[in-house]
Write a protein that holds these residues in place. Structure first.
Motif, mmCIF file in Angstrom:
data_model
loop_
_atom_site.group_PDB
_atom_site.id
_atom_site.type_symbol
_atom_site.label_atom_id
_atom_site.label_comp_id
_atom_site.label_asym_id
_atom_site.label_seq_id
_atom_site.Cartn_x
_atom_site.Cartn_y
_atom_site.Cartn_z
ATOM 1 N N UNK A 119 0.846 -1.284 0.021
ATOM 2 C CA UNK A 119 0.121 0.144 0.111
ATOM 3 C C UNK A 119 0.843 1.061 -0.156
ATOM 4 N N UNK A 120 0.241 2.123 -0.511
ATOM 5 C CA UNK A 120 1.131 3.447 -0.701
ATOM 6 C C UNK A 120 1.492 4.022 0.599
ATOM 7 N N UNK A 121 0.720 3.707 1.701
ATOM 8 C CA UNK A 121 0.614 4.344 3.071
ATOM 9 C C UNK A 121 2.084 3.879 3.718
ATOM 10 N N UNK A 122 2.117 2.336 3.481
ATOM 11 C CA UNK A 122 3.145 1.474 3.937
ATOM 12 C C UNK A 122 4.601 1.929 3.056
ATOM 13 N N UNK A 123 4.506 2.360 1.831
ATOM 14 C CA UNK A 123 5.703 2.597 1.353
ATOM 15 C C UNK A 123 6.243 4.083 1.733
ATOM 16 N N UNK A 124 5.134 4.923 1.857
ATOM 17 C CA UNK A 124 5.607 6.244 2.344
ATOM 18 C C UNK A 124 6.180 5.989 3.832
ATOM 19 N N UNK A 125 5.496 5.468 4.702
ATOM 20 C CA UNK A 125 6.248 5.278 5.992
ATOM 21 C C UNK A 125 7.491 4.867 5.874
ATOM 22 N N UNK A 126 7.753 3.750 5.179
ATOM 23 C CA UNK A 126 9.045 3.058 5.005
ATOM 24 C C UNK A 126 9.998 4.175 4.644
ATOM 25 N N UNK A 127 9.721 5.072 3.622
ATOM 26 C CA UNK A 127 10.655 5.932 3.498
ATOM 27 C C UNK A 127 11.103 7.134 4.541
ATOM 28 N N UNK A 128 9.958 7.453 4.953
ATOM 29 C CA UNK A 128 10.219 8.263 6.230
ATOM 30 C C UNK A 128 11.065 7.861 7.367
ATOM 31 N N UNK A 129 10.844 6.631 7.711
ATOM 32 C CA UNK A 129 11.564 5.764 8.680
ATOM 33 C C UNK A 129 13.095 5.704 8.298
ATOM 34 N N UNK A 130 13.278 5.363 6.884
ATOM 35 C CA UNK A 130 14.656 5.199 6.605
ATOM 36 C C UNK A 130 15.178 6.428 6.482
ATOM 37 N N UNK A 131 14.676 7.311 6.272
ATOM 38 C CA UNK A 131 15.296 8.875 6.111
ATOM 39 C C UNK A 131 15.732 9.472 7.353
ATOM 40 N N UNK A 132 14.800 9.085 8.550
ATOM 41 C CA UNK A 132 14.961 9.533 9.834
ATOM 42 C C UNK A 132 16.277 8.935 10.467
#
Length: 203
Positions: free
Chosen positions: A29-42
Motif C-alpha cells: 500500500x502507498x501508506x506503507x511505502x511512504x512510512x518506510x521511506x520516512x523511517x529510513x530517512x529519519x
C-alpha cells in the motif's frame, strides 16, 4: 544532520533491508511505502522538517510515523496500530508456526504454486492464523515476514523441493529445531551448564 529531540532510531540490518524492499515495492500500500521511506530517512539522520519537504506531506504525519517507530519498532510502525492499548505481541510459538508454513509447499494447502511468494505467504498466514491459535499474526505483512525469515535464512521463493512428512511427531520435533535456530545462545548456555555439573572419568 542532527536528530531532533525525539531521539535516535535504532534499526537492525534485517529490518533496514525489509524497509528498503518495501520502500520500492509496487504491491504494498502507498501508506506503507511512504512510512518506510520516512523511517529510513529519519534513521539516516534527516530532520523531520526536511522529510516533510522532501515528500511534500504534512509534519504531523511524519512525526506520528517516527513516534510509532521509536515506541514499537520500525516494522511495526508501517501498519496502523490499534486506537487504544498496545499492539499484540508476536509470540515465539507464532514465529515458529510461520517458519513451518514457509518450509512447506503451497500445494499442501491447496494452492497451485510450487513455491511461496511473500504476498501469498502473508495472505495465507492472515487467513489461517486465528484457526491455528495465533491471533497475534492477523495483521501480518511482508515486512514482518522478511524480518522473521531473514533471521533463519529462509527464502521461501527460492525453495524448489520439499521433504515428505512421514513422522507423526514431526510438528513437535520441528518446533524444537526452529526454537534452537531462533535462540541458539540460550541452548548453548543450557548445554554448557549441563556439562559443568557432570563428572568425567578418564579410562
Amino acid at each position: 544532520m542532527a536528530h531532533s529531540k525525539k531521539g535516535k532510531l535504532s534499526i537492525s540490518k534485517e529490518e533496514l533491508k525489509a524497509l528498503k524492499a518495501i520502500s520500492t515495492s509496487r504491491t504494498e500500500s502507498s501508506s506503507m511505502v511512504n512510512r518506510s521511506r520516512i523511517i529510513i530517512d529519519y534513521h539516516s539522520g534527516v530532520t523531520v522538517a526536511a522529510i516533510t519537504r522532501k515528500y511534500n506531506t504534512n509534519r504531523p504525519l511524519v512525526e506520528r510515523t517516527i513516534d510509532k517507530a521509536l515506541a514499537f519498532g520500525a516494522l511495526a510502525a508501517l501498519n496502523d496500530l490499534p486506537r487504544s492499548g498496545r499492539p499484540a505481541e508476536i509470540t515465539d510459538d507464532a514465529k515458529a508456526w510461520v517458519l513451518s508454513i514457509a518450509c512447506e509447499s503451497p500445494t499442501k494447502f491447496g494452492y497451485a504454486a510450487e513455491t511461496w511468494t511473500y504476498s501469498a505467504l502473508a495472505s495465507h498466514i492472515k487467513k489461517e492464523c486465528i484457526k491455528a491459535g495465533y491471533e497475534c499474526l492477523k495483521n501480518t505483512g511482508k515486512g514482518f515476514l522478511n524480518s522473521v525469515l531473514a533471521k533463519s535464512n529462509i527464502k521461501p521463493h527460492k525453495i524448489s523441493y520439499y521433504l515428505e512428512k512421514k513422522d507423526p511427531d514431526f510438528d513437535a520435533k520441528m518446533a524444537s529445531v526452529l526454537h534452537v535456530s531462533l535462540y541458539p545462545q540460550a541452548y548453548y548456555l543450557v548445554i554448557t551448564n549441563y556439562f559443568k555439573n557432570k563428572t568425567f572419568i578418564n579410562l
